[in-house]
Design a protein around this motif. Structure first.
Motif, PDB file in Angstrom:
ATOM      1  N   GLU A 131       0.815  -1.220   0.000  1.00 40.34           N
ATOM      2  CA  GLU A 131       0.000   0.000   0.000  1.00 40.34           C
ATOM      3  C   GLU A 131       0.847   1.269   0.000  1.00 40.34           C
ATOM      4  OE1 GLU A 131      -2.410  -0.520   3.452  1.00 40.34           O
ATOM      5  OE2 GLU A 131      -3.852  -1.858   2.453  1.00 40.34           O
ATOM      6  N   THR A 132       2.142   1.130   0.236  1.00 36.65           N
ATOM      7  CA  THR A 132       3.035   2.294   0.262  1.00 36.65           C
ATOM      8  C   THR A 132       3.452   2.644  -1.157  1.00 36.65           C
ATOM      9  OG1 THR A 132       3.873   1.606   2.435  1.00 36.65           O
ATOM     10  CG2 THR A 132       5.167   3.232   1.218  1.00 36.65           C
ATOM     11  N   GLU A 133       3.302   3.899  -1.524  1.00 35.74           N
ATOM     12  CA  GLU A 133       3.574   4.318  -2.904  1.00 35.74           C
ATOM     13  C   GLU A 133       5.056   4.204  -3.233  1.00 35.74           C
ATOM     14  OE1 GLU A 133       2.797   8.160  -5.847  1.00 35.74           O
ATOM     15  OE2 GLU A 133       2.104   8.187  -3.762  1.00 35.74           O
TER      16      GLU A 133
END
Length: 224
Positions: A131-133
């Protein structure tokens, strides 16, 4: 339930570090191998954003030092599992300080549930990292981890193709640029450069999961 507890963003460090502070021949050699693996095997290009999973142990601390001197952008993610009291919180604080030293963004994620299982923690970490860009997610798996995985699969009676399959250096978005390096090389790199790391006492307990048992009781006699 797990939530993000803290995020730190500092201006980029200048200039970018290119070699170890007390570089020995062995340190420089590891840096060259790492750069080649990151570029050629993991497909990380200049200005790509790498999300780095950092726990503060030997493996991931070495990974962060090596990534910080590479040409890519780095986002640090660390996890406080809240299973070891103050030690777990101190591990996360250590990672934040190290990230700040390089001027890197660091997100700390804190487990908010009760005592979790290894599978629950692994799923939580994986989901959070995805979920971390970023363009890639880097983990600190090394050659010893691959040996342990081989033995565990063999003990479970997995098919030969799976036993021999091993880990991949690149399985998008995950990359493992240290996969060819034994843990001893990573520890030596930190020692040669007078760098600290955190030790997780649970890693020295053979009753704490099958991987620990393989690492502590099965692999050492094979290396003797």
């Amino acid at each position: 339930l797990a939530i993000r507890r803290a995020s730190t963003l500092l201006p980029p460090a200048a200039p970018t570090l290119r070699t170890a502070r007390f570089a020995t021949d062995a340190s420089r050699a590891l840096e060259r191998r790492f750069d080649a693996a990151l570029r050629d095997d993991c497909g990380v290009r200049a200005n790509d954003t790498v999300v780095a999973a950092i726990s503060g142990g030997v493996d991931s601390t070495c990974l962060l030092h090596l990534l910080a001197r590479a040409e890519c952008r780095v986002k640090v993610v660390t996890f406080d599992h809240r299973q070891r009291g103050a030690a777990s919180t101190e591990d996360a604080a250590f990672v934040r300080r190290l990230a700040a030293r390089y001027g890197l963004e660091c997100d700390t994620h804190v487990w908010e549930g009760d005592k979790g299982t290894a599978n629950e923690f692994r799923d939580w970490r994986r989901r959070t990292l995805l979920e971390t860009e970023g363009d890639h997610v880097a983990t600190a798996h090394h050659a010893d981890d691959e040996t342990e995985l081989f033995l565990l699969r063999l003990a479970r009676g997995a098919r030969l193709t799976k036993v021999l399959g091993g880990m991949r250096m690149r399985k998008p978005p995950f990359v493992r640029p240290l996969l060819r390096e034994p843990k001893s090389e990573l520890r030596k790199y930190l020692e040669d450069n007078n760098e600290e790391w955190r030790d997780d006492a649970s890693n020295a307990d053979p009753s704490y999961g099958k991987r620990n048992r393989a690492r502590l009781e099965v692999v050492p006699p094979l290396d003797a």
